[in-house]
Scaffold this active site. Sequence first.
Site, short mmCIF file in Angstrom:
data_model
loop_
_atom_site.label_atom_id
_atom_site.label_comp_id
_atom_site.label_asym_id
_atom_site.label_seq_id
_atom_site.Cartn_x
_atom_site.Cartn_y
_atom_site.Cartn_z
N TYR A 154 49.80 45.25 -31.87
CA TYR A 154 48.87 44.65 -32.85
C TYR A 154 49.43 43.28 -33.15
O TYR A 154 48.64 42.48 -33.73
CB TYR A 154 48.63 45.54 -34.14
CG TYR A 154 48.39 47.03 -33.81
CD1 TYR A 154 47.62 47.41 -32.60
CD2 TYR A 154 48.28 48.10 -34.90
CE1 TYR A 154 47.16 48.73 -32.38
CE2 TYR A 154 47.96 49.13 -34.69
CZ TYR A 154 47.42 49.48 -33.53
OH TYR A 154 46.99 50.77 -33.23
N HIS A 156 53.30 54.86 -28.20
CA HIS A 156 51.80 54.42 -28.33
C HIS A 156 51.06 55.17 -27.33
O HIS A 156 49.84 55.43 -27.81
CB HIS A 156 51.82 52.86 -28.18
CG HIS A 156 50.54 52.37 -28.91
ND1 HIS A 156 50.49 51.10 -29.74
CD2 HIS A 156 49.43 52.90 -29.32
CE1 HIS A 156 49.31 50.99 -30.05
NE2 HIS A 156 48.65 52.13 -29.76
#
Length: 308
Positions: A74, A132
Amino acid sequence: MAVSPRSIKRKPIISERHTYASALLKYLHSPANVAEEVVLHSFKVGYRHVRSSSPLQNHASPLNIPQIDSARVYRNEGPCAEAIKKSGIPRSDIFFTSKIPPRSMGYEKAKASIQSSFSQTGLDYIDLYLIHAPYGGKEGRQGAWRALVEAQQAGQIRSIGVSNYGVRHLDELEAYIEELEAENGKGKGGEISVGQWELHPWLARPDIVAWCEKRGVVLQAYSPIVRGQRFEEPVLQPLVKKYGKTPSQVLLRWSLQKGFVPLPKSVTFSRIEENANVYDFKLTAEEMKSLETGDYAPCSWDPTASND
């Protein structure tokens, strides 16, 4: 109604209101200045979690903990950390999450990624660190997990887990944890405290949910409002009308009553406040049943299906 997510070996009760806020928001690809501002506003409007009931740490202090769900990909770890510093809230009272990105799978790359998180944030420790996605092959997944376990044992990370793992990947990891314990001693393989998946009525993932519930893994639901793509669905309209709520609020209510920790993504202040206003109504058993669509329709990526 109280929702009771659990963690392996620790099964504290979590109040529904605090469960909802336990991961705050996702700031996917938000500009740095926006991420910082949104985190600060979210703290202000009360995204909180009861510390004594945390599924990820075994504390006794009844404090409310603001929580941030971030990730390496991000590119907002730094801005989120700046928000922590500017909030006026002690670091010990804020819960920060980050994730090993797919490009950093494998032991050495994962170790470097974890250390980069500390360089980016300036934090002394990270409360929760996840893998992730289950990419990188079996060796890459196992290496990344070993890096997390070592960082946890070194006191850098409090709790660890995974994101977007399919049942095959979860079984593989469970077996690897047993291998590490056989080599290094009981409790030395790490434990899966939390898992993140896209979860909503059009992607309920009963197999993954059953796997996690059996083992007490806390389920966090990203894209719980389906990126707004399903707001006009006929199944939602009677509930919107009956309760005087938005489709977003109805979907978050569903997530709460399923026992999930929903992670709504927003950078709009009014929507952040709207998303927190879901505690003055409750869906009936029949209404929950009506939202069982049986569909398998991701609105985001779906690494759970990876054969890597």
